[in-house]
Design a protein around this motif. Sequence first.
Motif, PDB file in Angstrom:
ATOM      1  N   TYR A  11       0.802  -1.214   0.000  1.00 37.51           N
ATOM      2  CA  TYR A  11       0.000   0.000   0.000  1.00 37.51           C
ATOM      3  C   TYR A  11       0.832   1.260   0.000  1.00 37.51           C
ATOM      4  CZ  TYR A  11       0.429  -0.513   5.097  1.00 37.51           C
ATOM      5  OH  TYR A  11       0.893  -0.679   6.375  1.00 37.51           O
ATOM      6  N   ALA A  12       2.183   1.093  -0.119  1.00 40.51           N
ATOM      7  CA  ALA A  12       3.038   2.281  -0.226  1.00 40.51           C
ATOM      8  C   ALA A  12       2.740   3.017  -1.526  1.00 40.51           C
ATOM      9  CB  ALA A  12       4.502   1.876  -0.173  1.00 40.51           C
ATOM     10  N   ARG A  94      14.730  -1.296  -1.981  1.00 39.89           N
ATOM     11  CA  ARG A  94      13.587  -0.389  -2.177  1.00 39.89           C
ATOM     12  C   ARG A  94      12.270  -1.162  -2.035  1.00 39.89           C
ATOM     13  NH1 ARG A  94      10.151   1.280  -6.246  1.00 39.89           N
ATOM     14  NH2 ARG A  94      10.856  -0.451  -7.527  1.00 39.89           N
ATOM     15  N   THR A  95      12.232  -2.361  -2.625  1.00 49.06           N
ATOM     16  CA  THR A  95      11.032  -3.206  -2.528  1.00 49.06           C
ATOM     17  C   THR A  95      10.740  -3.555  -1.060  1.00 49.06           C
ATOM     18  OG1 THR A  95      11.578  -4.162  -4.662  1.00 49.06           O
ATOM     19  CG2 THR A  95       9.999  -5.380  -3.323  1.00 49.06           C
ATOM     20  N   VAL A 101       8.022  -0.547   5.524  1.00 50.91           N
ATOM     21  CA  VAL A 101       8.071   0.741   6.230  1.00 50.91           C
ATOM     22  C   VAL A 101       6.811   1.530   5.878  1.00 50.91           C
ATOM     23  CG1 VAL A 101       9.424   2.824   6.664  1.00 50.91           C
ATOM     24  CG2 VAL A 101      10.599   0.684   6.127  1.00 50.91           C
ATOM     25  N   HIS A 102       5.911   1.673   6.822  1.00 49.30           N
ATOM     26  CA  HIS A 102       4.604   2.254   6.531  1.00 49.30           C
ATOM     27  C   HIS A 102       4.501   3.734   6.852  1.00 49.30           C
ATOM     28  CE1 HIS A 102       3.081  -2.135   7.029  1.00 49.30           C
ATOM     29  NE2 HIS A 102       3.634  -1.924   5.846  1.00 49.30           N
ATOM     30  N   LYS A 103       5.410   4.250   7.672  1.00 51.59           N
ATOM     31  CA  LYS A 103       5.364   5.689   7.993  1.00 51.59           C
ATOM     32  C   LYS A 103       6.004   6.456   6.839  1.00 51.59           C
ATOM     33  CE  LYS A 103       5.235   5.686  13.018  1.00 51.59           C
ATOM     34  NZ  LYS A 103       5.633   4.347  13.524  1.00 51.59           N
ATOM     35  N   ARG A 107       9.838   6.224   5.491  1.00 59.04           N
ATOM     36  CA  ARG A 107      10.036   5.541   4.209  1.00 59.04           C
ATOM     37  C   ARG A 107      10.834   6.434   3.252  1.00 59.04           C
ATOM     38  NH1 ARG A 107       4.821   4.041   2.581  1.00 59.04           N
ATOM     39  NH2 ARG A 107       4.678   5.822   1.212  1.00 59.04           N
ATOM     40  N   GLN A 108      10.457   7.729   3.243  1.00 60.49           N
ATOM     41  CA  GLN A 108      11.154   8.692   2.384  1.00 60.49           C
ATOM     42  C   GLN A 108      12.639   8.757   2.734  1.00 60.49           C
ATOM     43  OE1 GLN A 108       9.567  12.625   2.986  1.00 60.49           O
ATOM     44  NE2 GLN A 108       9.311  12.957   0.764  1.00 60.49           N
ATOM     45  N   ILE A 109      12.946   8.791   4.041  1.00 61.98           N
ATOM     46  CA  ILE A 109      14.339   8.863   4.495  1.00 61.98           C
ATOM     47  C   ILE A 109      15.086   7.585   4.104  1.00 61.98           C
ATOM     48  CG2 ILE A 109      15.837   8.918   6.552  1.00 61.98           C
ATOM     49  CD1 ILE A 109      13.658  10.757   7.835  1.00 61.98           C
ATOM     50  N   ALA A 110      14.447   6.421   4.324  1.00 66.19           N
ATOM     51  CA  ALA A 110      15.101   5.141   4.007  1.00 66.19           C
ATOM     52  C   ALA A 110      15.362   5.030   2.503  1.00 66.19           C
ATOM     53  CB  ALA A 110      14.233   3.981   4.492  1.00 66.19           C
ATOM     54  N   LEU A 111      14.367   5.400   1.688  1.00 59.40           N
ATOM     55  CA  LEU A 111      14.550   5.305   0.230  1.00 59.40           C
ATOM     56  C   LEU A 111      15.626   6.285  -0.234  1.00 59.40           C
ATOM     57  CD1 LEU A 111      10.838   4.967  -1.027  1.00 59.40           C
ATOM     58  CD2 LEU A 111      12.551   3.166  -0.781  1.00 59.40           C
ATOM     59  N   GLY A 112      15.651   7.481   0.391  1.00 61.71           N
ATOM     60  CA  GLY A 112      16.673   8.480   0.047  1.00 61.71           C
ATOM     61  C   GLY A 112      18.061   7.958   0.390  1.00 61.71           C
ATOM     62  N   ALA A 113      18.190   7.327   1.565  1.00 62.32           N
ATOM     63  CA  ALA A 113      19.497   6.802   2.003  1.00 62.32           C
ATOM     64  C   ALA A 113      19.971   5.711   1.044  1.00 62.32           C
ATOM     65  CB  ALA A 113      19.393   6.268   3.424  1.00 62.32           C
TER      66      ALA A 113
END
Length: 151
Positions: A11-12, A94-95, A101-103, A107-113
């Motif tokens: 649901y991301a 990323r997948t 990661v639902h928050k 999620r934005q920070i993790a994907l950016g990293a």
Amino acid sequence: MMSTTIENPNYAYPARSKRGPSFEKAGWIFMRASGVVLVVLIFGHLAYNLIWTPGGISAIDFGFVGGKLADPFWRWWDVTMLWLAILHGSNGMRTIVNDYVHKPRIRQIALGAIAVAAAILILLGTLITFTFDPCPPTADPSLLPSFCADL
Ligand code: HEM
């Protein structure tokens, strides 16, 4: 027969449209295609370094790596393996992040990293593969491997 419909687990990114090009579908295909190519590159790399090189793992030293990186064939082999492994690995991460990661902010920070780490590794890895010189002419000779003296 009874059938059950399960909720879309990812649901991301809710599906926007069923038509037109899809980044997620391209990513799905890329994981499979790069997986097949990685099998050849990784097992070729291991076989050459550990089985076909006389001396096996004990023969792997600075000179061995320097010699391989002096050959355009191995430069392109290594850089392709590097790019595919990092793009495949980071797209896989990323997948996982999208699945677990639902928050949104986290999620934005993790994907950016993941994106920043992948970009840095690809940049530095590509740079070193094509610019590596085991005997830089301006270096202190006492710091260089012994074979540089014969060049
Ligand atoms: C030996 C060659 C490899 C093959 C054949 C392969 C194959 C695959 C395939 C088909 C997937 C998709 C799985 C799915 O969507 O359910 C996948 C996922 C993944 N791969 Fe690889 N892979 C290889 C090497 C690597 C390497 C070198 C890395 C790390 C740099 C890596 C990291 C990942 C990650 C993090 C995922 C995501 C896992 C997931 O979705 O649960 N793989 N791999």
